[in-house]
Design a protein around this motif. Sequence first.
Motif, PDB file in Angstrom:
ATOM      1  N   LYS A   1      23.116 -41.099-142.742  1.00 17.82           N
ATOM      2  CA  LYS A   1      24.051 -41.466-141.681  1.00 17.82           C
ATOM      3  C   LYS A   1      23.213 -41.909-140.495  1.00 17.82           C
ATOM      4  CE  LYS A   1      28.137 -39.858-143.205  1.00 17.82           C
ATOM      5  NZ  LYS A   1      29.456 -40.341-142.983  1.00 17.82           N
ATOM      6  N   ALA A   2      23.715 -42.865-139.727  1.00 22.27           N
ATOM      7  CA  ALA A   2      23.008 -43.307-138.521  1.00 22.27           C
ATOM      8  C   ALA A   2      24.008 -43.441-137.383  1.00 22.27           C
ATOM      9  CB  ALA A   2      22.315 -44.644-138.765  1.00 22.27           C
ATOM     10  N   TYR A   3      23.547 -43.112-136.186  1.00 26.66           N
ATOM     11  CA  TYR A   3      24.386 -43.191-134.994  1.00 26.66           C
ATOM     12  C   TYR A   3      23.590 -43.797-133.852  1.00 26.66           C
ATOM     13  CZ  TYR A   3      27.205 -39.950-137.647  1.00 26.66           C
ATOM     14  OH  TYR A   3      27.944 -39.378-138.652  1.00 26.66           O
ATOM     15  N   SER A   4      24.287 -44.521-132.989  1.00 31.40           N
ATOM     16  CA  SER A   4      23.685 -44.996-131.746  1.00 31.40           C
ATOM     17  C   SER A   4      23.342 -43.777-130.907  1.00 31.40           C
ATOM     18  CB  SER A   4      24.690 -45.868-130.990  1.00 31.40           C
ATOM     19  OG  SER A   4      24.251 -46.067-129.656  1.00 31.40           O
ATOM     20  N   THR A   5      22.228 -43.822-130.190  1.00 33.73           N
ATOM     21  CA  THR A   5      21.879 -42.718-129.306  1.00 33.73           C
ATOM     22  C   THR A   5      22.011 -43.137-127.839  1.00 33.73           C
ATOM     23  OG1 THR A   5      19.526 -43.240-129.509  1.00 33.73           O
ATOM     24  CG2 THR A   5      20.415 -41.509-130.964  1.00 33.73           C
ATOM     25  N   ILE A   6      23.008 -43.955-127.576  1.00 34.60           N
ATOM     26  CA  ILE A   6      23.381 -44.268-126.201  1.00 34.60           C
ATOM     27  C   ILE A   6      24.537 -43.339-125.864  1.00 34.60           C
ATOM     28  CG2 ILE A   6      24.270 -46.006-124.610  1.00 34.60           C
ATOM     29  CD1 ILE A   6      21.379 -46.517-125.595  1.00 34.60           C
ATOM     30  N   CYS A   7      24.330 -42.445-124.906  1.00 32.08           N
ATOM     31  CA  CYS A   7      25.326 -41.430-124.573  1.00 32.08           C
ATOM     32  C   CYS A   7      26.655 -42.084-124.201  1.00 32.08           C
ATOM     33  CB  CYS A   7      24.832 -40.561-123.414  1.00 32.08           C
ATOM     34  SG  CYS A   7      25.966 -39.233-122.979  1.00 32.08           S
TER      35      CYS A   7
ATOM     36  N   TYR B   1      14.914 -42.173-133.499  1.00 29.23           N
ATOM     37  CA  TYR B   1      14.097 -43.381-133.355  1.00 29.23           C
ATOM     38  C   TYR B   1      14.345 -43.909-131.943  1.00 29.23           C
ATOM     39  CZ  TYR B   1      13.649 -42.956-138.399  1.00 29.23           C
ATOM     40  OH  TYR B   1      13.387 -42.488-139.667  1.00 29.23           O
ATOM     41  N   ARG B   2      13.592 -43.396-130.978  1.00 29.57           N
ATOM     42  CA  ARG B   2      13.797 -43.721-129.563  1.00 29.57           C
ATOM     43  C   ARG B   2      13.687 -45.215-129.281  1.00 29.57           C
ATOM     44  NH1 ARG B   2      10.823 -39.032-129.530  1.00 29.57           N
ATOM     45  NH2 ARG B   2      11.836 -37.262-128.547  1.00 29.57           N
ATOM     46  N   ASP B   3      12.737 -45.883-129.931  1.00 26.31           N
ATOM     47  CA  ASP B   3      12.518 -47.309-129.672  1.00 26.31           C
ATOM     48  C   ASP B   3      13.715 -48.176-130.051  1.00 26.31           C
ATOM     49  OD1 ASP B   3      10.010 -46.635-128.790  1.00 26.31           O
ATOM     50  OD2 ASP B   3       8.973 -47.347-130.572  1.00 26.31           O
TER      51      ASP B   3
ATOM     52  N   ASN C   1      17.085 -39.123-125.518  1.00 28.18           N
ATOM     53  CA  ASN C   1      15.680 -39.123-125.923  1.00 28.18           C
ATOM     54  C   ASN C   1      15.184 -37.761-126.394  1.00 28.18           C
ATOM     55  OD1 ASN C   1      15.501 -37.732-123.542  1.00 28.18           O
ATOM     56  ND2 ASN C   1      14.508 -39.371-122.405  1.00 28.18           N
ATOM     57  N   GLU C   2      16.099 -36.861-126.744  1.00 28.06           N
ATOM     58  CA  GLU C   2      15.657 -35.549-127.215  1.00 28.06           C
ATOM     59  C   GLU C   2      16.487 -35.111-128.415  1.00 28.06           C
ATOM     60  OE1 GLU C   2      14.982 -30.986-125.584  1.00 28.06           O
ATOM     61  OE2 GLU C   2      15.555 -32.547-124.167  1.00 28.06           O
ATOM     62  N   LEU C   3      15.781 -34.620-129.433  1.00 30.35           N
ATOM     63  CA  LEU C   3      16.419 -34.082-130.637  1.00 30.35           C
ATOM     64  C   LEU C   3      15.839 -32.697-130.872  1.00 30.35           C
ATOM     65  CD1 LEU C   3      18.213 -34.518-133.203  1.00 30.35           C
ATOM     66  CD2 LEU C   3      16.165 -35.440-134.299  1.00 30.35           C
TER      67      LEU C   3
ATOM     68  N   CYS D   1      21.252 -35.352-124.173  1.00 30.92           N
ATOM     69  CA  CYS D   1      21.118 -36.410-123.174  1.00 30.92           C
ATOM     70  C   CYS D   1      20.564 -35.800-121.899  1.00 30.92           C
ATOM     71  CB  CYS D   1      22.468 -37.068-122.909  1.00 30.92           C
ATOM     72  SG  CYS D   1      22.343 -38.396-121.686  1.00 30.92           S
ATOM     73  N   SER D   2      19.448 -36.318-121.436  1.00 32.30           N
ATOM     74  CA  SER D   2      18.792 -35.750-120.258  1.00 32.30           C
ATOM     75  C   SER D   2      19.489 -36.134-118.954  1.00 32.30           C
ATOM     76  CB  SER D   2      17.326 -36.174-120.212  1.00 32.30           C
ATOM     77  OG  SER D   2      17.232 -37.580-120.140  1.00 32.30           O
ATOM     78  N   CYS D   3      20.382 -37.102-118.982  1.00 31.32           N
ATOM     79  CA  CYS D   3      21.052 -37.512-117.733  1.00 31.32           C
ATOM     80  C   CYS D   3      22.004 -36.441-117.208  1.00 31.32           C
ATOM     81  CB  CYS D   3      21.818 -38.815-117.930  1.00 31.32           C
ATOM     82  SG  CYS D   3      20.744 -40.248-118.077  1.00 31.32           S
ATOM     83  N   HIS D   4      22.893 -35.952-118.066  1.00 30.27           N
ATOM     84  CA  HIS D   4      23.908 -34.997-117.603  1.00 30.27           C
ATOM     85  C   HIS D   4      24.107 -33.826-118.549  1.00 30.27           C
ATOM     86  CE1 HIS D   4      24.989 -38.896-115.667  1.00 30.27           C
ATOM     87  NE2 HIS D   4      24.883 -38.116-114.618  1.00 30.27           N
ATOM     88  N   GLY D   5      23.278 -33.726-119.596  1.00 28.98           N
ATOM     89  CA  GLY D   5      23.333 -32.564-120.471  1.00 28.98           C
ATOM     90  C   GLY D   5      24.298 -32.627-121.641  1.00 28.98           C
TER      91      GLY D   5
END
Length: 140
Positions: free
Chosen positions: A76-82, A60-62, A90-92, A99-103
């Motif tokens: 189960k739910a997790y924050s998707t802030i790296c 849920y990107r938003d 932003n990718e599953l 994580c597109s920033c550093h892989g």
Amino acid sequence: MPARPSASRRTVLRGAAAVPAAALGLAACSAPGGSASDTPTAPVDLGAASDVSKGGAKLYRDHNVVVSREANGTLKAYSTICTHARCPINELQGTTLICSCHGSRFDAMTGKVVQAPATEPLPELPVKDENGRIVAGPSA
């Protein structure tokens, strides 16, 4: 005492050119497209519980949340802030968050790191099925 040599024009210009480059490098580690504190601070209705199949996950990107459902049906739910550089993930792919920033890669079923540079797992969030709707976030 001998006089100290002054910096040449070339040295000054090189130093001035390095400042924007350093700032650009720091900007690359910031959270693009959103603040790293954008995870839910109150319960959020994410949608139909049927949207997450057993053994699967949905991003849920938003809301910077991933919800997964174990084979036994437990959500189960997790924050998707790296946890490496605080970028929103932003990718599953299947059940792997990328994580597109550093892989960095994370297991959406457990929140655990499966590929560095991140070393810390994603924080788990409260989640429940409330009348056929997925509700996640504090006090969910």
